[in-house]
Design an enzyme around this catalytic site. Structure first.
Site, mmCIF file in Angstrom:
data_model
loop_
_atom_site.group_PDB
_atom_site.id
_atom_site.type_symbol
_atom_site.label_atom_id
_atom_site.label_comp_id
_atom_site.label_asym_id
_atom_site.label_seq_id
_atom_site.Cartn_x
_atom_site.Cartn_y
_atom_site.Cartn_z
ATOM 1 N N CYS A 85 10.822 12.826 11.122
ATOM 2 C CA CYS A 85 9.397 13.580 10.963
ATOM 3 C C CYS A 85 8.671 14.105 12.346
ATOM 4 C CB CYS A 85 8.411 12.430 10.526
ATOM 5 S SG CYS A 85 9.285 11.668 8.952
ATOM 6 N N HIS B 59 1.358 14.025 10.692
ATOM 7 C CA HIS B 59 2.549 13.730 9.829
ATOM 8 C C HIS B 59 1.925 13.133 8.554
ATOM 9 C CE1 HIS B 59 5.869 12.725 7.675
ATOM 10 N NE2 HIS B 59 6.141 11.680 8.200
ATOM 11 N N ASN C 128 5.367 12.596 1.537
ATOM 12 C CA ASN C 128 5.966 12.883 2.787
ATOM 13 C C ASN C 128 7.099 13.854 2.918
ATOM 14 O OD1 ASN C 128 7.140 12.559 5.358
ATOM 15 N ND2 ASN C 128 6.922 10.439 5.090
HETATM 16 O O1 UT7 Z 1 7.755 9.580 7.633
HETATM 17 C C1 UT7 Z 1 7.642 8.488 8.358
HETATM 18 C C2 UT7 Z 1 8.222 7.206 7.695
HETATM 19 N N1 UT7 Z 1 7.594 6.583 6.675
HETATM 20 C C3 UT7 Z 1 6.201 5.995 6.854
HETATM 21 O O2 UT7 Z 1 5.529 6.135 7.412
HETATM 22 C C4 UT7 Z 1 6.339 4.988 5.955
HETATM 23 C C5 UT7 Z 1 5.425 3.807 6.421
HETATM 24 N N2 UT7 Z 1 5.374 2.785 5.289
HETATM 25 C C6 UT7 Z 1 4.679 2.772 4.244
HETATM 26 O O3 UT7 Z 1 3.926 3.570 4.027
HETATM 27 C C7 UT7 Z 1 4.222 1.549 3.570
HETATM 28 O O4 UT7 Z 1 4.756 0.392 4.191
HETATM 29 C C8 UT7 Z 1 5.086 1.326 2.209
HETATM 30 C C9 UT7 Z 1 4.219 2.444 1.275
HETATM 31 C C10 UT7 Z 1 6.370 1.876 2.153
HETATM 32 C C11 UT7 Z 1 4.889 -0.122 1.462
HETATM 33 O O5 UT7 Z 1 3.527 -0.379 1.439
HETATM 34 P P1 UT7 Z 1 3.218 -1.789 1.834
HETATM 35 O O6 UT7 Z 1 1.834 -2.074 1.782
HETATM 36 O O7 UT7 Z 1 3.828 -2.003 3.388
HETATM 37 O O8 UT7 Z 1 3.938 -2.624 1.060
HETATM 38 P P2 UT7 Z 1 4.969 -3.866 1.193
HETATM 39 O O9 UT7 Z 1 6.347 -3.509 1.581
HETATM 40 O O10 UT7 Z 1 4.361 -4.831 2.288
HETATM 41 O O11 UT7 Z 1 5.018 -4.222 -0.229
HETATM 42 C C12 UT7 Z 1 3.971 -5.150 -0.692
HETATM 43 C C13 UT7 Z 1 4.524 -5.589 -2.230
HETATM 44 C C14 UT7 Z 1 5.709 -6.116 -2.212
HETATM 45 O O12 UT7 Z 1 5.864 -7.334 -3.361
HETATM 46 P P3 UT7 Z 1 5.748 -8.614 -2.992
HETATM 47 O O13 UT7 Z 1 6.584 -9.185 -2.305
HETATM 48 O O14 UT7 Z 1 4.316 -8.907 -2.492
HETATM 49 O O15 UT7 Z 1 5.617 -9.308 -4.387
HETATM 50 C C15 UT7 Z 1 6.746 -4.937 -2.545
HETATM 51 O O16 UT7 Z 1 7.883 -5.365 -3.212
HETATM 52 O O17 UT7 Z 1 4.427 -4.367 -3.090
HETATM 53 C C16 UT7 Z 1 5.746 -4.246 -3.561
HETATM 54 N N3 UT7 Z 1 6.224 -2.737 -3.727
HETATM 55 C C17 UT7 Z 1 5.844 -2.126 -4.675
HETATM 56 N N4 UT7 Z 1 5.239 -2.308 -5.643
HETATM 57 C C18 UT7 Z 1 5.162 -1.500 -6.665
HETATM 58 C C19 UT7 Z 1 6.914 -2.030 -2.753
HETATM 59 N N5 UT7 Z 1 7.068 -0.948 -3.277
HETATM 60 C C20 UT7 Z 1 6.342 -1.029 -4.555
HETATM 61 C C21 UT7 Z 1 6.174 0.089 -5.472
HETATM 62 N N6 UT7 Z 1 5.470 -0.138 -6.535
HETATM 63 N N7 UT7 Z 1 6.697 1.518 -5.232
#
Ligand code: UT7
Length: 319
Positions: free
Chosen positions: A115, A246, A276
């Protein structure tokens, strides 16, 4: 003309026609439109189809940037394509773009810094112009991430989209209009948080990400490099009119703005429509902002990317 620095003299972008909405993704993984909007800000993304390979999108964006710059393809000395999803291993996508545009004099190469790729390519192009090696360089960020996404992994498949953005960089005889400074870096020790196996390692090359770790890295690193750039150039953050980051997650942009005590209005966003698009996100956003006419001559802006590697890159410029 004396060349003091380089400047953007044209922009262009190309997006696939197919729109994939959150509602559609809901139908095959356990997610919801509401969750995706709230946690990322993304509403829909574009998915490349036939005639929209990375190189084809790159060529479309490049052609539009050349038209905008009002120069012909034969004037180009270099074509640099930043991508981690090239159309093939060989020839490079930059060579494919050269062939599509008829840029017969250009030296062509691809670079991969995920990225941050567009920023790294911009830095290389800027250095080449300042060193007198080139007059005009086409710098493109282009991706076809939908082909390497695991569509069963809800942690990644909701985030990414395809597209291409391009700028033509030319010489400038004044620092009033042009690139002022870069702040870039890499940390290969921490690369495991965002990976894509190569086809030599496995038949299917899938992108894998520890989202939370990348999130924490971005929220710390983006404000840090922006502050370094501003301080080194004796500018207060308020004197910088625009921050083009980004487009990874609206919450990352919000957190960066908050840490810098800046209004989010200075941070244009289009991730709601494209998700993204990795190396393509900043040049697509730059092109959209230019076409809307929101940048005024002489305004200061910072472009900042971050991602796999880990890598980060930012550029301060005067429009
Ligand atoms: O280009 C550079 C590379 N990428 C990035 O910059 C991405 C950076 N990271 C992010 O944008 C975020 O970490 C994500 C959008 C990927 C994830 O969001 P988050 O708020 O960090 O979620 P999390 O990983 O802490 O997960 C929270 C909960 C989990 O469930 P439990 O364990 O609390 O029951 C996940 O399993 O949300 C769940 N979850 C989802 N739920 C519904 C994870 N993905 C999803 C989903 N839909 N798509």
């Amino acid at each position: 003309m004396d060349c003091l620095t380089s400047r953007v003299i044209g922009t262009g972008s190309a997006l696939p026609k197919r729109i994939l909405t959150n509602g559609e993704i809901e139908q095959w993984v356990d997610t919801s439109d509401a969750w995706i909007r709230e946690r990322t800000g993304i509403i829909e993304r574009r998915i490349a189809g036939k005639g929209e390979s990375t190189a084809e999108l790159a060529a479309m964006a490049g052609r539009r940037a050349l038209e905008d710059a009002e120069i012909v393809a034969e004037s180009l000395d270099f074509i640099i394509v930043a991508t981690f999803t090239p159309s093939s291993g060989m020839p490079s996508d930059a060579c494919l773009v050269q062939s599509a545009l008829g840029a017969s004099r250009a030296v062509c190469l691809d670079i991969n810094a995920a990225c941050s790729g567009f920023l790294f390519a911009l830095q290389m192009a800027h250095a080449s112009i300042c060193a007198g090696l080139a007059h005009y360089i086409l710098v493109i960020g282009a991706e076809n991430i939908s082909k390497v996404v695991d569509w069963k992994d809800r942690g990644t498949c909701i985030l990414f989209g395809d597209g291409a953005g391009a700028v033509v960089l030319g010489a400038s005889d004044s620092f009033r209009h042009g690139i002022l400074d870069f702040e870039c870096g890499s940390d290969g020790e921490r690369g495991a948080v965002l990976t894509m196996t190569s086809r030599q390692e496995s038949k299917m090359a899938y992108l894998k990400m520890d989202g939370q770790e990348v999130f924490k890295f971005a929220v710390r690193k983006v404000p840090e490099m922006i502050s370094v750039l501003a301080e080194r150039n004796h500018l207060a953050l308020e004197e910088i009119d625009w921050y083009l980051l980004h487009q990874a997650n609206a919450r990352i942009l919000g957190a960066a703005a908050k840490r810098l005590s800046l209004s989010l209005e200075r941070f244009p966003m289009n991730l709601d429509r494209y998700g993204n698009t990795s190396a393509a996100s900043i040049p697509i956003l730059l092109d959209e902002c230019c076409k809307k006419g929101i940048f005024l001559e002489g305004q200061k802006m910072i472009l900042a990317g971050f991602g796999g590697g880990l890598t980060w890159g930012s550029c301060l410029l005067s429009w």
